[in-house]
Design a protein around this motif. Structure first.
Motif, PDB file in Angstrom:
ATOM      1  N   MET A 202       0.806  -1.213   0.000  1.00  0.00           N
ATOM      2  CA  MET A 202       0.000   0.000   0.000  1.00  0.00           C
ATOM      3  C   MET A 202       0.843   1.269   0.000  1.00  0.00           C
ATOM      4  N   ILE A 203       1.916   1.289   0.786  1.00  0.00           N
ATOM      5  CA  ILE A 203       2.708   2.517   0.824  1.00  0.00           C
ATOM      6  C   ILE A 203       3.367   2.787  -0.525  1.00  0.00           C
ATOM      7  N   ALA A 204       3.733   1.724  -1.248  1.00  0.00           N
ATOM      8  CA  ALA A 204       4.349   1.904  -2.565  1.00  0.00           C
ATOM      9  C   ALA A 204       3.312   2.337  -3.599  1.00  0.00           C
ATOM     10  N   ARG A 205       2.205   1.607  -3.666  1.00  0.00           N
ATOM     11  CA  ARG A 205       1.166   1.957  -4.649  1.00  0.00           C
ATOM     12  C   ARG A 205       0.660   3.372  -4.441  1.00  0.00           C
ATOM     13  N   ASN A 206       0.335   3.695  -3.184  1.00  0.00           N
ATOM     14  CA  ASN A 206      -0.264   4.996  -2.914  1.00  0.00           C
ATOM     15  C   ASN A 206       0.723   6.141  -3.070  1.00  0.00           C
ATOM     16  N   ARG A 207       2.009   5.871  -2.868  1.00  0.00           N
ATOM     17  CA  ARG A 207       2.994   6.930  -3.100  1.00  0.00           C
ATOM     18  C   ARG A 207       3.069   7.267  -4.584  1.00  0.00           C
ATOM     19  N   VAL A 208       2.990   6.261  -5.441  1.00  0.00           N
ATOM     20  CA  VAL A 208       2.962   6.528  -6.878  1.00  0.00           C
ATOM     21  C   VAL A 208       1.692   7.302  -7.230  1.00  0.00           C
ATOM     22  N   TRP A 209       0.567   6.899  -6.649  1.00  0.00           N
ATOM     23  CA  TRP A 209      -0.680   7.619  -6.907  1.00  0.00           C
ATOM     24  C   TRP A 209      -0.582   9.075  -6.455  1.00  0.00           C
ATOM     25  N   LEU A 210       0.022   9.314  -5.303  1.00  0.00           N
ATOM     26  CA  LEU A 210       0.206  10.693  -4.836  1.00  0.00           C
ATOM     27  C   LEU A 210       0.930  11.524  -5.879  1.00  0.00           C
ATOM     28  N   LEU A 232      15.074   1.201  -0.370  1.00  0.00           N
ATOM     29  CA  LEU A 232      16.148   0.214  -0.477  1.00  0.00           C
ATOM     30  C   LEU A 232      17.084   0.284   0.722  1.00  0.00           C
ATOM     31  N   ALA A 233      17.297   1.496   1.238  1.00  0.00           N
ATOM     32  CA  ALA A 233      18.198   1.661   2.381  1.00  0.00           C
ATOM     33  C   ALA A 233      17.570   1.197   3.695  1.00  0.00           C
ATOM     34  N   ARG A 234      16.243   1.324   3.802  1.00  0.00           N
ATOM     35  CA  ARG A 234      15.581   1.055   5.080  1.00  0.00           C
ATOM     36  C   ARG A 234      15.004  -0.343   5.223  1.00  0.00           C
ATOM     37  N   THR A 235      14.624  -0.958   4.108  1.00  0.00           N
ATOM     38  CA  THR A 235      13.886  -2.219   4.175  1.00  0.00           C
ATOM     39  C   THR A 235      14.832  -3.398   4.340  1.00  0.00           C
ATOM     40  N   ARG A 236      14.618  -4.150   5.418  1.00  0.00           N
ATOM     41  CA  ARG A 236      15.468  -5.315   5.712  1.00  0.00           C
ATOM     42  C   ARG A 236      14.785  -6.629   5.345  1.00  0.00           C
ATOM     43  N   VAL A 245       7.845  -3.536  -4.349  1.00  0.00           N
ATOM     44  CA  VAL A 245       8.048  -3.448  -5.800  1.00  0.00           C
ATOM     45  C   VAL A 245       6.728  -3.736  -6.529  1.00  0.00           C
ATOM     46  N   GLY A 246       5.989  -4.728  -6.052  1.00  0.00           N
ATOM     47  CA  GLY A 246       4.697  -5.022  -6.661  1.00  0.00           C
ATOM     48  C   GLY A 246       3.730  -3.865  -6.524  1.00  0.00           C
ATOM     49  N   GLY A 247       3.708  -3.238  -5.360  1.00  0.00           N
ATOM     50  CA  GLY A 247       2.835  -2.089  -5.152  1.00  0.00           C
ATOM     51  C   GLY A 247       3.239  -0.907  -6.001  1.00  0.00           C
ATOM     52  N   PHE A 248       4.543  -0.702  -6.160  1.00  0.00           N
ATOM     53  CA  PHE A 248       5.048   0.400  -6.996  1.00  0.00           C
ATOM     54  C   PHE A 248       4.586   0.221  -8.437  1.00  0.00           C
ATOM     55  N   ALA A 249       4.699  -0.996  -8.943  1.00  0.00           N
ATOM     56  CA  ALA A 249       4.245  -1.282 -10.314  1.00  0.00           C
ATOM     57  C   ALA A 249       2.736  -1.106 -10.421  1.00  0.00           C
TER      58      ALA A 249
END
Length: 279
Positions: A202-210, A232-236, A245-249
């Motif tokens: 959700m955070i990835a998809r909605n950031r692209v929508w923003l 990439l720096a924060r996610t472990r 990545v799926g949400g971003f796409a």
């Protein structure tokens, strides 16, 4: 969502203890029946979970139908007002400034600590520093009804994540003010956002929508590029990164709603407030 009946009743008790009483109280069961609640409360039980945005919009519709609400206060069902003067202070703030659109509360855990992610500023570890900001906290805030009538309510399709930023950007672009008032405290259990199974997607998809909805075209790649690097720096978590990545796409291939890019003077205003819309 029906999982916190004890906490919900404690919240309602803290509202009932306010020196200035609310005109209306609406509780929305987001796809769930609600427990027995005190008299005088408008209860709305939705047949399905509409998410944070959808549930809040249903509450706004009911409050608008009453026609006697000037300021809407949203509170998480597991939060609690620990001071009896919160609603009175809100009334003073809105009466003193007709351009005040949003007031953000300070969220503190059981020990009084405010997590860094709950301070609506960049590079500020001081949760007691109030003043104008560019975003606000979803767990506890107040919204001008006049502002909502002008800019619209929550973005239904977002469901969860970044819905506050979407509303904040629209408010700022329309000339409204957003204030962080740390003296207005909502006590809330210490949590992590990754407790939600859909968080990374959700955070990835909605950031692209923003970005697609609100940013000038030249800022879209800058904003999203910054967040790719930060993620990439924060996610472990490998699984979390894969979901991101799926949400971003998904954010690129699905409709984001009407595009209304903010004016450059709004970009400059946000920059002067310490948070340009590139991070």
């Amino acid at each position: 969502m029906g999982t916190r009946p004890k906490e919900l009743n404690e919240l309602l008790e803290s509202v009932a203890g306010q020196e200035v009483q609310p005109t209306r109280i609406v509780v929305v069961g987001n796809g769930t029946p609600l427990p027995q609640l005190p008299t005088g409360i408008t209860v709305v039980e939705l047949p399905e979970n509409l998410g944070v945005s959808g549930g809040r919009n249903v509450a706004l519709e009911h409050l608008a139908d009453f026609g006697d609400v000037d300021v809407v206060v949203d509170l998480d069902d597991d939060g609690r007002l620990i001071d009896t003067g919160v609603l009175g202070r809100l009334r003073e703030l809105y009466e003193s400034d007709p351009q005040l659109g949003v007031v953000s509360f300070r969220i503190a855990d059981e020990t009084g600590h405010t997590q860094r992610r709950h301070v609506p500023r960049l590079r500020s570890g001081d949760p007691m520093r109030g003043g104008p900001v560019t975003t606000f906290l979803g767990g506890g805030h107040a919204l001008s009804s006049k502002m909502l009538a002008e800019i619209g309510g929550w973005p239904d399709a977002f469901f969860y994540a970044h819905e506050e930023t979407d509303l904040a950007w629209r408010a700022l672009d329309a000339g409204w003010k957003i204030m962080y008032c740390p003296e207005l405290v909502l006590r809330h259990p210490r949590t992590t956002p990754t407790r939600h199974a859909v968080y990374f997607r959700m955070i990835a998809r909605n950031r692209v929508w923003l970005a697609r909805r609100h940013l000038p075209a030249t800022l879209i790649p800058v904003y999203l590029g910054v967040w790719i690097v930060l993620t990439l720096a924060r996610t472990r978590s490998t699984a979390g990164l894969r979901a991101w990545v799926g949400g971003f796409a998904e954010g690129w291939r699905t409709p984001c709603g009407q595009r209304r890019p903010m004016r450059w003077r709004t970009v400059w205003r946000m920059t002067r407030l310490g948070r340009p819309p590139v991070v």
